[in-house]
Design a protein around this motif. Structure first.
Motif, mmCIF file in Angstrom:
data_model
loop_
_atom_site.group_PDB
_atom_site.id
_atom_site.type_symbol
_atom_site.label_atom_id
_atom_site.label_comp_id
_atom_site.label_asym_id
_atom_site.label_seq_id
_atom_site.Cartn_x
_atom_site.Cartn_y
_atom_site.Cartn_z
ATOM 1 N N ARG A 221 0.818 -1.222 0.000
ATOM 2 C CA ARG A 221 0.000 0.000 0.000
ATOM 3 C C ARG A 221 0.851 1.270 0.000
ATOM 4 O O ARG A 221 0.590 2.200 -0.767
ATOM 5 N N ARG A 222 1.882 1.350 0.847
ATOM 6 C CA ARG A 222 2.680 2.568 0.926
ATOM 7 C C ARG A 222 3.413 2.851 -0.379
ATOM 8 O O ARG A 222 3.661 4.002 -0.724
ATOM 9 N N THR A 223 3.753 1.804 -1.097
ATOM 10 C CA THR A 223 4.443 1.977 -2.378
ATOM 11 C C THR A 223 3.453 2.412 -3.454
ATOM 12 O O THR A 223 3.741 3.317 -4.240
ATOM 13 N N ARG A 224 2.290 1.802 -3.472
ATOM 14 C CA ARG A 224 1.244 2.218 -4.425
ATOM 15 C C ARG A 224 0.873 3.683 -4.206
ATOM 16 O O ARG A 224 0.710 4.443 -5.165
ATOM 17 N N GLU A 225 0.739 4.082 -2.934
ATOM 18 C CA GLU A 225 0.376 5.469 -2.633
ATOM 19 C C GLU A 225 1.506 6.429 -3.003
ATOM 20 O O GLU A 225 1.234 7.555 -3.437
ATOM 21 N N THR A 226 2.747 6.000 -2.870
ATOM 22 C CA THR A 226 3.872 6.827 -3.321
ATOM 23 C C THR A 226 3.777 7.045 -4.826
ATOM 24 O O THR A 226 3.918 8.175 -5.311
ATOM 25 N N VAL A 227 3.524 5.985 -5.568
ATOM 26 C CA VAL A 227 3.390 6.087 -7.029
ATOM 27 C C VAL A 227 2.244 7.025 -7.392
ATOM 28 O O VAL A 227 2.389 7.877 -8.276
ATOM 29 N N GLU A 228 1.117 6.906 -6.717
ATOM 30 C CA GLU A 228 -0.030 7.777 -7.009
ATOM 31 C C GLU A 228 0.330 9.247 -6.826
ATOM 32 O O GLU A 228 -0.038 10.093 -7.654
ATOM 33 N N GLN A 229 1.031 9.571 -5.741
ATOM 34 C CA GLN A 229 1.418 10.963 -5.494
ATOM 35 C C GLN A 229 2.398 11.456 -6.551
ATOM 36 O O GLN A 229 2.277 12.580 -7.045
ATOM 37 N N VAL A 230 3.374 10.629 -6.909
ATOM 38 C CA VAL A 230 4.355 11.015 -7.931
ATOM 39 C C VAL A 230 3.646 11.257 -9.261
ATOM 40 O O VAL A 230 3.881 12.274 -9.932
ATOM 41 N N LEU A 231 2.761 10.349 -9.644
ATOM 42 C CA LEU A 231 2.072 10.489 -10.930
ATOM 43 C C LEU A 231 1.104 11.671 -10.944
ATOM 44 O O LEU A 231 0.831 12.231 -12.013
ATOM 45 N N SER A 232 0.617 12.074 -9.775
ATOM 46 C CA SER A 232 -0.254 13.255 -9.729
ATOM 47 C C SER A 232 0.525 14.505 -10.146
ATOM 48 O O SER A 232 -0.065 15.494 -10.567
ATOM 49 N N VAL A 233 1.855 14.452 -10.046
ATOM 50 C CA VAL A 233 2.708 15.576 -10.426
ATOM 51 C C VAL A 233 3.247 15.411 -11.852
ATOM 52 O O VAL A 233 3.184 16.334 -12.658
ATOM 53 N N ILE A 234 3.770 14.237 -12.166
ATOM 54 C CA ILE A 234 4.446 14.072 -13.462
ATOM 55 C C ILE A 234 3.501 13.698 -14.594
ATOM 56 O O ILE A 234 3.860 13.812 -15.755
ATOM 57 N N GLY A 235 2.306 13.232 -14.274
ATOM 58 C CA GLY A 235 1.347 12.838 -15.295
ATOM 59 C C GLY A 235 1.271 11.325 -15.442
ATOM 60 O O GLY A 235 1.981 10.578 -14.766
ATOM 61 N N VAL A 236 0.414 10.904 -16.329
ATOM 62 C CA VAL A 236 0.149 9.478 -16.516
ATOM 63 C C VAL A 236 1.322 8.808 -17.212
ATOM 64 O O VAL A 236 1.840 9.301 -18.212
ATOM 65 N N VAL A 237 1.729 7.689 -16.642
ATOM 66 C CA VAL A 237 2.810 6.868 -17.168
ATOM 67 C C VAL A 237 2.352 5.419 -17.057
ATOM 68 O O VAL A 237 1.612 5.073 -16.129
ATOM 69 N N GLU A 238 2.801 4.584 -17.975
ATOM 70 C CA GLU A 238 2.484 3.160 -17.874
ATOM 71 C C GLU A 238 2.970 2.633 -16.535
ATOM 72 O O GLU A 238 4.081 2.937 -16.096
ATOM 73 N N GLN A 239 2.124 1.829 -15.872
ATOM 74 C CA GLN A 239 2.432 1.334 -14.531
ATOM 75 C C GLN A 239 2.258 -0.178 -14.480
ATOM 76 O O GLN A 239 1.335 -0.710 -15.099
ATOM 77 N N ARG A 240 3.144 -0.823 -13.717
ATOM 78 C CA ARG A 240 3.031 -2.263 -13.499
ATOM 79 C C ARG A 240 3.358 -2.596 -12.057
ATOM 80 O O ARG A 240 4.464 -2.358 -11.602
ATOM 81 N N ALA A 241 2.372 -3.132 -11.351
ATOM 82 C CA ALA A 241 2.631 -3.652 -10.013
ATOM 83 C C ALA A 241 3.362 -4.979 -10.184
ATOM 84 O O ALA A 241 2.995 -5.787 -11.030
ATOM 85 N N GLU A 242 4.399 -5.181 -9.391
ATOM 86 C CA GLU A 242 5.225 -6.377 -9.501
ATOM 87 C C GLU A 242 5.441 -6.937 -8.101
ATOM 88 O O GLU A 242 6.162 -6.347 -7.289
ATOM 89 N N ALA A 243 4.794 -8.065 -7.808
ATOM 90 C CA ALA A 243 4.849 -8.658 -6.470
ATOM 91 C C ALA A 243 6.273 -8.967 -6.019
ATOM 92 O O ALA A 243 6.575 -8.895 -4.828
ATOM 93 N N ARG A 244 7.157 -9.283 -6.942
ATOM 94 C CA ARG A 244 8.534 -9.638 -6.569
ATOM 95 C C ARG A 244 9.307 -8.470 -5.963
ATOM 96 O O ARG A 244 10.331 -8.686 -5.319
#
Length: 158
Positions: free
Chosen positions: A57-80
């Protein structure tokens, strides 16, 4: 050349009783750190072709905040990425080596150890990567990752 951007997730709430580590959200401080990371990436022209991240969750939320600034980028969650060793992280990055610039968002100690290993050839030669910290590594275009192959181009923390 290609670039690997490593971003450690921003500060998370401390573990609460009954809450799994995987489910810890960002703190208010962490939300501000993640937004600041996005501002730094955008200001310095480090806009990734793809974001690969831990599903915690904390990593997903970090990505959401970053993308709110830089714009939409292709994203892939990777369990590993969650609790990954430097070797596993290097394999994940190698899976995306066709890209010019990848942003990998994950956790310590794996991220900071991988940064040190790629740059100096020594996984124990790290100085720490704070929450919300960013390391930008330059890599040969088509090479598989190996110790000492990268040049540290930039390092930033909130």
């Amino acid at each position: 050349m290609r670039e690997l951007i490593l971003l450690r997730h921003a500060h998370a709430e401390p573990p609460a009783p009954g809450t799994e580590d995987f489910d810890r959200p960002l703190s208010r401080e962490g939300q501000a750190e993640a937004e600041a990371a996005g501002v730094w990436l955008k200001k310095n022209g480090y806009l990734p072709d793809r974001v690969v991240f831990s599903p915690a969750r904390r990593t997903r939320e970090t990505v959401e905040q970053v993308l709110s600034v830089i714009g939409v980028v292709e994203q892939r969650a990777e369990a590993r990425v969650y609790e990954a060793t430097p070797g596993t992280l290097m394999q994940i990055v190698d899976d995306h080596r066709e890209l010019g610039r990848i942003l990998l968002v994950g956790h310590n100690p794996g991220l900071e150890q991988m940064a040190a290993l790629l740059n100096s050839g020594q996984s124990g030669d790290f100085r720490g990567m704070p929450a919300g910290g960013i390391a930008v590594l330059r890599l040969p275009a088509d090479a598989l990752l190996e110790p000492g192959i990268a040049e540290l181009a930039a390092f930033w923390w909130p």
